[in-house]
Scaffold this active site. Structure first.
Site, PDB file in Angstrom:
ATOM      1  NE  ARG A 146      35.951  38.770  42.652  1.00  0.00           N
ATOM      2  CZ  ARG A 146      36.702  39.799  43.056  1.00  0.00           C
ATOM      3  NH1 ARG A 146      36.388  41.029  42.670  1.00  0.00           N
ATOM      4  NH2 ARG A 146      37.718  39.615  43.863  1.00  0.00           N
ATOM      5  CG  ASP A 173      42.765  41.542  45.833  1.00  0.00           C
ATOM      6  OD1 ASP A 173      43.371  42.555  45.402  1.00  0.00           O
ATOM      7  OD2 ASP A 173      41.517  41.493  45.890  1.00  0.00           O
TER       8      ASP A 173
END
Length: 579
Positions: A182, A476
């Protein structure tokens, strides 16, 4: 001081025999390292520069369109389906067939491109490992370049890690998860690399360097002739997917591989994108392998989209789960859309982590994971995400034991549910279903948890860690963003905390006291030494400023990024500038 170039950076002036060998128009302001230089080869940088030059105007236009959409929403508009692209939504087209190498994606593990994490994740028993340059990574120069080195060795199969404290060597198993990468979102710059005087677009750096060095080996070792494979974050409109499709075609042409070799899953993690799912798949139809419910960022985006709508206030974040009508509708429509177009519909993150010192609490947490994954597989999802290796087997068992159970004619051992769970009922979901305001209450504990998590995550991020275990959850950037924008929303509208009987309203004065008290609690929890050597006070200042700002910043990490950029003199081969 030497002469000054574009953006105020010093121009190259003094010769030096050491440094990066760069193509014309490229400057590197990150620390020189011989390992990094192998990744930052002249040819690889030339490829990144070509991507930047070919697509930068399209990216700038897409970012301006985001700003214009935000202005409309702030003026009272709401997202919805675009009448101009109804022919795409109503069409009977399908995406390219799913590559055999990634037909089975029942459980995917995610994590930063850190060396030990990569090895453990690839060895975890998951079907896929998504190596993250985005929300799970603090994008310092060291982290980004070391991550590229790590991924190259992972694709080569040579990666190892010696844990000196445990005197243990980590290596890859014979069977490993399939690797997806990603890159960062369109909005994030890479300040350490200048192309024609401008900071590079972060995702062009992440994608370009990884693809250039790894496509051939990946296709041979992992992709069964396909790949590399990617996850694409933060998109709001199909025009952004169209840019990615152009990037993929450009890369395939550069490498001399077949069109459609590269495959990507798009995270539907912004509220505008849920109304663009067909259009996004259509733009990427030769390169798509599905969509994913990026549910934490989706909640963040809900607040950001409706920041000027006083009737769209969220309850405590712990209450905004997949049983809320707008969240369930989002998941159901994603499944219907993906299966109609012949690709995977991936479920969301299980953020829990095993609790080692409390058996009862651990059992309760794992039961929550099972319940969530059972909901996903029965709804029709083809796979799910987990943040910790300790959850892989639990999630795998749920999907293996329940996949295709709703279809008597389906093969229970099938790799996915694309053909067996069409979810035609979701075709009738409306804009109102996807926008319904979540129900629940707001509490002082919710305000405190947001503040405590936000400050601790940001402190870790400033210190180089982008994936942080806090209170038995893996946090996160997405969950930190929820904390930030919810606090901002509650402050902006002076909401009443009605969930714990206090009845007080959120003001700057109340929030200031909460910040002080939560900093004291963090000090107690982490200890004086760790507190003083960490970045807690700096994080508190940034977080407080963002929560109390008159206008909502688009991203927490854009502001915080300025605090981790470390520019060095320009170490290009043959020249070095002095500041």
């Amino acid at each position: 001081m030497g002469s000054v170039g574009a953006y105020g950076y010093p121009a190259a002036a003094v010769s030096n025999k050491y440094g990066y060998d760069v193509p014309e128009g490229v400057e590197i302001r990150g620390r020189f390292d011989e390992e990094f230089a192998k990744i930052l080869s002249k040819d690889a940088l030339q490829f990144v520069a070509e991507l930047q030059r070919e697509f930068r105007d399209q990216v700038k236009y897409a970012m301006e369109c985001r700003k214009e959409a935000k202005r409309r929403y702030n003026d009272g508009a709401v997202p919805g389906f675009d009448p101009a692209t109804r022919f795409i939504r109503d069409g009977d087209w399908v995406c390219a067939a799913v590559p055999p190498a990634v037909a089975d994606r029942k459980v995917e593990i995610t994590g930063p491109v850190e060396r030990k994490m990569i090895i453990n994740a690839l060895n975890s028993g998951a079907k896929v490992f998504m190596a993250d340059f985005e929300d799970a990574l603090s994008p310092s120069w060291e982290n980004l370049m070391r991550g590229q080195v790590n991924l190259k060795e992972a694709v080569d199969g040579t990666i190892s890690f010696h844990d000196k404290a445990r005197n243990r060597v980590y290596k890859l198993n014979d069977q490993t998860a399939k690797l997806f990468v990603r890159p960062r979102g369109w909005h994030l710059p890479e300040a350490h690399i200048l192309i024609d005087g401008e900071p590079a677009t972060g995702c062009f750096v992440d994608f370009g360097l990884y693809f250039y060095h790894n496509y051939a080996t990946f296709r041979r070792r992992q992709g069964q002739g396909f790949g590399p494979f990617f996850y694409l974050p933060k998109m709001e409109h199909s025009r952004e997917a169209k840019i990615w499709n152009g990037v993929f075609e450009r890369a395939e042409k550069k490498a001399g591989i077949e069109n459609g070799s590269i495959r990507a899953t798009v995270l539907i993690e912004t509220l505008p994108a849920v109304f663009q799912m067909d259009e996004i798949l259509y733009e990427l139809r030769d390169h798509s392998v599905g969509l994913n419910c990026g549910r934490w960022d989706y909640i963040f985006s809900y607040v950001k989209t409706f920041q000027a709508h006083s009737d769209c206030l969220l309850p405590d974040r712990v209450q905004v789960g997949m049983t809320q009508h707008f969240m369930k509708s989002y998941s159901d429509r994603l499944i219907w859309t993906c299966h109609r177009r012949g690709v995977h519909a991936m479920g969301g993150m299980a953020a829990q982590i095993p609790i080692k010192d409390d058996k009862l609490a651990n059992e309760a947490a794992m039961e929550l994971v099972k319940k969530d994954k059972l909901r996903e597989v029965r709804a029709g999802h083809d796979g799910t995400w987990a943040a910790h290796p300790g959850l892989i087997q639990i999630c795998m068992d749920v999907f293996n034991n329940n996949m295709n159970m709703g279809n008597a004619n389906a093969n229970a051992k099938a790799a996915n549910q694309i053909e067996s769970m069409k979810r035609e009922d979701a075709a009738n979901l409306t804009e109102e279903d996807l926008l319904q305001r979540p129900r629940g209450v707001r509490s002082m504990e919710g305000l405190r948890l947001n503040t405590r998590v936000g400050i601790q995550y940001l402190a870790a991020w400033l210190g180089g860690a982008g994936s942080v275990p806090l209170y038995n959850l893996m946090e996160d950037a997405a969950t930190a963003e929820i904390s930030r924008v919810q606090n901002w929303q509650w402050l902006k509208y002076g909401v009443e905390l009605d969930g714990d009987g206090l009845g007080v309203r959120v003001t700057k004065e109340l929030f200031g006291r909460v910040v002080e008290e939560e900093l004291d609690r963090i000090l107690t929890e982490v200890g004086k030494r760790n507190f003083n050597t960490g970045f807690y006070k700096q994080a508190s200042n940034i977080f407080t400023r963002q929560c109390t700002s008159p206008t909502l910043d688009d991203f927490l990490t854009l502001d915080a990024y300025n605090h981790i950029v470390q520019l060095h003199p320009i170490h290009n081969k043959g020249v070095i500038s002095r500041i």
